[in-house]
Design an enzyme around this catalytic site. Structure first.
Site, mmCIF file in Angstrom:
data_model
loop_
_atom_site.group_PDB
_atom_site.id
_atom_site.type_symbol
_atom_site.label_atom_id
_atom_site.label_comp_id
_atom_site.label_asym_id
_atom_site.label_seq_id
_atom_site.Cartn_x
_atom_site.Cartn_y
_atom_site.Cartn_z
ATOM 1 N N TYR A 178 0.854 -1.185 0.000
ATOM 2 C CA TYR A 178 0.000 0.000 0.000
ATOM 3 C C TYR A 178 0.888 1.232 0.000
ATOM 4 C CZ TYR A 178 -5.004 -0.560 0.190
ATOM 5 O OH TYR A 178 -6.306 -0.750 -0.170
ATOM 6 N N GLU A 219 -0.523 4.863 -0.306
ATOM 7 C CA GLU A 219 -1.293 6.113 -0.468
ATOM 8 C C GLU A 219 -0.404 7.316 -0.188
ATOM 9 O OE1 GLU A 219 -5.079 6.651 1.587
ATOM 10 O OE2 GLU A 219 -5.528 4.609 0.943
ATOM 11 N N ASP A 260 -6.934 15.399 -23.373
ATOM 12 C CA ASP A 260 -6.867 13.960 -23.124
ATOM 13 C C ASP A 260 -6.152 13.366 -24.340
ATOM 14 O OD1 ASP A 260 -7.309 11.245 -23.023
ATOM 15 O OD2 ASP A 260 -9.395 11.414 -22.378
#
Ligand code: DSN
Length: 479
Positions: free
Chosen positions: A65, A67, A242
């Protein structure tokens, strides 16, 4: 460069290890490769990643993990994730000449959500906090918070219409972006199929969007991003591009100057797996003023980062910085143009009459078919494409009137312009020999079609034969 032997051993070992636990998964992986080897893959958004990129994804980074961002994590022990995330971001900045890169988005939709929230935070939330003399949203009174939420949900976006080639995530109602923003779209000139910049400017003047979006998934031409930025500036809009479909052409310096979005846009989003040829994932590039907000992408709109995919992004972006990637990008366009010319010569109708990027749109109504009928007939014949709307499509977004074809994948396999002409012949053969089918009650069907199986078999064999000289992942022996 690793040796083919090392790659071969790595893939064989991986399959053996998987087979020992769940053989059906190992079999499906093998069958997927066999299927991909045998078909002419013309899906404009797909590619074949390098062995190094694929292998970088299968490791213990998957267990971590992380974050937060590099050096500022909500979990301990992220020093190695920091290394790969920083490397991927550095390669991205260098490759695209961008001031800031955020490599955590899991997909293009995620990258767009990060961009939307960064713009909303910068343009709407930050001024509201300042006005209320609050440091963060938790410091706002209930009344100020209510007012801010209304304001956040009342912003405007101007993007390219879906049938002209825009993307669902650029503010269309079925997508969350359409529920977040009051959206209006600009189309293309009905006579030429090209973007009419005067019309875009007119729409921007009337609508006054917070965000002007450029970028497409089915427009076969270049976009002038300098002009689009001028339009955005003239109405005080943030200019977002984009570039998911054409990132490889930007990386490979096919699109430069006015056609390179990075120096012109405030914020650029992309996927990493299309023409850029990396792992399946997303990325955001931006100007320094949006960097802090962009870096809050996780946990604002993203789940925990995927460090194994960021490792693969670092590998793929390092590959894209090599000189041979520019050659690859040039060949993608040369192949798309050869394919388009081959089709035109045989009588096909193409939206805008050709291409100057990696894709073309065949208007299959000239063969008397819907996109859905054409897509299935081609698939029966070993040619993998996808149906797509054409401007002002009479058949709607489900059946459509177009077939989108693109060359990034076949170019990776090594096919060149001569093979593109042969591919055009195969496509034309199938489409000209397919007819529309009927429902059981005799009424015309937009899905059913009639194609002699002997034709489909013959074309499938010809497609497989065409590919024999261009082996896919030749280091993997499935026998
Ligand atoms: N699904 C991608 C494409 O095929 O163009 C865009 O989201």
């Amino acid at each position: 460069m690793s040796s083919p032997n090392a790659e071969s051993t790595a893939f064989r070992s991986a399959l053996e290890v998987i087979r020992a636990v769940e053989p059906r998964v190992a079999d499906a992986i093998g069958t997927e490769l066999a299927d991909q080897r045998e078909s002419l893959k013309l899906i404009a958004s797909e590619n074949y990643a390098s062995p190094a990129t694929l292998l970088a994804m299968g490791n213990w980074f998957s267990d971590k993990y992380a974050e937060g961002t590099v050096g500022r994590r909500f979990y301990a022990g992220c020093q190695n994730v920091d290394t790969v995330e920083a490397l991927a971001a550095e390669h991205a900045r260098e490759l695209f000449g961008a001031p800031h890169a955020y490599v955590q988005p899991h997909s293009g939709i995620d990258a767009n959500l990060v961009a939307f929230w960064a713009i909303l935070a910068d343009r709407v939330e930050a001024p509201a906090l300042k006005k209320a003399q609050a440091r963060q949203v938790n410091d706002l009174t209930e009344a100020d918070w209510f007012a801010l939420r209304r304001e956040l949900g009342n912003q405007r976006m101007l993007g390219m219409s879906l049938d002209a080639g825009g993307h669902l995530t650029h503010g269309f109602r079925p997508n969350i972006s359409g529920k977040m923003f009051d959206q209006r779209s600009y189309g293309t000139d009905p006579a030429t199929g090209l973007i009419d910049y005067d019309k875009v400017a007119e729409a921007a003047r009337e609508f006054k969007p917070l965000i002007l979006v450029a970028g497409y998934s089915a427009y076969p031409r270049k976009v002038n991003f300098r002009i689009m930025r001028e339009i955005a500036d003239s109405v005080g809009a943030t200019f977002m591009v984009d570039m998911a479909h054409f990132a490889g052409l930007v990386a490979g310096k096919v699109f430069t100057g006015d056609f390179d979005p990075v120096p012109h846009a405030h914020i650029v989003t992309t996927t990493t797996h299309k023409s850029l040829r990396g792992p399946r994932g997303g990325m955001v590039l931006c100007q320094p003023e949006l960097a802090d907000q962009v870096d809050r992408g996780c946990p604002m709109v993203l789940g925990g980062p995927l460090p194994h995919v960021m490792a693969a992004k670092a590998v793929a972006l390092a590959e894209a910085r090599r000189p041979d990637f520019a050659d690859y990008a040039q060949r993608i366009v040369a192949n798309a143009q050869a394919l388009a010319e081959g089709l035109l010569r045989r009588g096909a109708t193409l939206v805008t009459g050709g291409t100057d990027n990696h894709l073309a749109i065949i208007d299959v109504t000239s063969y008397g078919l819907t996109g859905r009928q054409a897509e299935q007939a081609l698939l029966d014949s070993g040619i993998v494409t996808n149906r797509n709307s054409v401007p002002q499509d009479p058949n709607g977004a489900w059946y459509t009137s177009g077939i989108r074809i693109g060359t990034p994948a076949l170019t990776t396999r090594g096919l060149g312009t001569a093979e593109m002409d042969q591919t055009a012949e195969l496509i034309h053969t199938v489409l000209s020999q397919t007819g529309p089918g009927a429902n059981a009650d005799g009424t015309p069907s937009k899905a059913k079609y009639v194609l002699d199986p002997a034709v489909a078999d013959k074309v499938s064999r010809q497609a497989a034969e065409l590919l024999t000289g261009f082996p896919l992942y030749p280091m993997v022996d499935l026998t």
